[in-house]
Motif scaffolding. Sequence first.
Motif, PDB file in Angstrom:
ATOM      1  N   MET A   1      18.058 -62.488  30.755  1.00  0.00           N
ATOM      2  CA  MET A   1      18.183 -61.320  29.883  1.00  0.00           C
ATOM      3  C   MET A   1      16.804 -60.808  29.457  1.00  0.00           C
ATOM      4  O   MET A   1      15.855 -61.576  29.336  1.00  0.00           O
ATOM      5  CB  MET A   1      19.004 -61.721  28.655  1.00  0.00           C
ATOM      6  N   ARG A   2      16.721 -59.500  29.247  1.00  0.00           N
ATOM      7  CA  ARG A   2      15.444 -58.875  28.886  1.00  0.00           C
ATOM      8  C   ARG A   2      15.328 -58.688  27.377  1.00  0.00           C
ATOM      9  O   ARG A   2      16.298 -58.309  26.720  1.00  0.00           O
ATOM     10  CB  ARG A   2      15.344 -57.490  29.522  1.00  0.00           C
ATOM     11  N   TRP A   3      14.132 -58.904  26.879  1.00  0.00           N
ATOM     12  CA  TRP A   3      13.865 -58.813  25.449  1.00  0.00           C
ATOM     13  C   TRP A   3      12.590 -58.034  25.198  1.00  0.00           C
ATOM     14  O   TRP A   3      11.710 -57.986  26.045  1.00  0.00           O
ATOM     15  CB  TRP A   3      13.690 -60.211  24.843  1.00  0.00           C
ATOM     16  N   ILE A  76      12.178 -60.026  17.563  1.00  0.00           N
ATOM     17  CA  ILE A  76      12.641 -59.978  18.954  1.00  0.00           C
ATOM     18  C   ILE A  76      13.929 -59.168  18.990  1.00  0.00           C
ATOM     19  O   ILE A  76      14.804 -59.366  18.150  1.00  0.00           O
ATOM     20  CB  ILE A  76      12.916 -61.398  19.481  1.00  0.00           C
ATOM     21  N   GLU A  77      14.024 -58.256  19.927  1.00  0.00           N
ATOM     22  CA  GLU A  77      15.294 -57.542  20.072  1.00  0.00           C
ATOM     23  C   GLU A  77      15.708 -57.468  21.544  1.00  0.00           C
ATOM     24  O   GLU A  77      14.856 -57.404  22.427  1.00  0.00           O
ATOM     25  CB  GLU A  77      15.221 -56.136  19.461  1.00  0.00           C
ATOM     26  N   PRO A  78      17.014 -57.531  21.792  1.00  0.00           N
ATOM     27  CA  PRO A  78      17.494 -57.515  23.173  1.00  0.00           C
ATOM     28  C   PRO A  78      17.318 -56.141  23.800  1.00  0.00           C
ATOM     29  O   PRO A  78      17.446 -55.122  23.133  1.00  0.00           O
ATOM     30  CB  PRO A  78      18.972 -57.867  23.041  1.00  0.00           C
ATOM     31  N   LEU A  79      17.017 -56.127  25.098  1.00  0.00           N
ATOM     32  CA  LEU A  79      16.938 -54.869  25.854  1.00  0.00           C
ATOM     33  C   LEU A  79      18.086 -54.733  26.832  1.00  0.00           C
ATOM     34  O   LEU A  79      18.147 -53.783  27.586  1.00  0.00           O
ATOM     35  CB  LEU A  79      15.621 -54.803  26.629  1.00  0.00           C
ATOM     36  N   GLY A  80      18.987 -55.722  26.863  1.00  0.00           N
ATOM     37  CA  GLY A  80      20.137 -55.640  27.773  1.00  0.00           C
ATOM     38  C   GLY A  80      19.850 -56.197  29.151  1.00  0.00           C
ATOM     39  O   GLY A  80      18.750 -56.668  29.425  1.00  0.00           O
ATOM     40  N   GLU A  81      20.831 -56.173  29.998  1.00  0.00           N
ATOM     41  CA  GLU A  81      20.852 -56.704  31.385  1.00  0.00           C
ATOM     42  C   GLU A  81      21.146 -58.196  31.422  1.00  0.00           C
ATOM     43  O   GLU A  81      20.391 -58.969  30.867  1.00  0.00           O
ATOM     44  CB  GLU A  81      19.519 -56.472  32.126  1.00  0.00           C
TER      45      GLU A  81
END
Lengths: 81, 81
Positions: A1-3, A76-81
């Motif tokens: 997952m991307r962050w 930190i925040e999620p970028l999805g995928e």
Amino acid sequence: MRWKAKIIVRLKEGLNDPEGRVIGKALKNLGYDVDELKVPKCFELVFESEEPEEDVEEMCKRLLANPLIHTYEYEIEPLGE
Amino acid sequence: MRWKAKIIVRLKEGLNDPEGRVIGKALKNLGYDVDELKVPKCFELVFESEEPEEDVEEMCKRLLANPLIHTYEYEIEPLGE
């Protein structure tokens, strides 16, 4: 997952921050009533990881901050995928 | 009245950020899956003002950022008095 992480590395209280002092003085000379100015280090990164908190904590300890003279904090925040 | 401001000055999209590239590469070499790393400039200041937003906007334009190559954003919060 991307962050996406935003890390701020600050000099510990009481340590000399010549860059901040010079910029604070320059702003005073321009007429602003600046009491204190600090120039922390800031890093914004995009990374892939299964354990983002642990990775960012490690990046700070291993490379981005020197624990003898710095404190650090991050978001930190999620970028999805 | 006293205020605390946090200003972030970023290079505009597409401009070369060699420091960010080198640090991103160093993190990759340590085994982290970093896609992109940027090193914006960060300023944290305490100042007195009757018009804090206008003052910070001016400080950015006059000294802290170069409008040709930078964008900036800031947060201001009251410290009382």
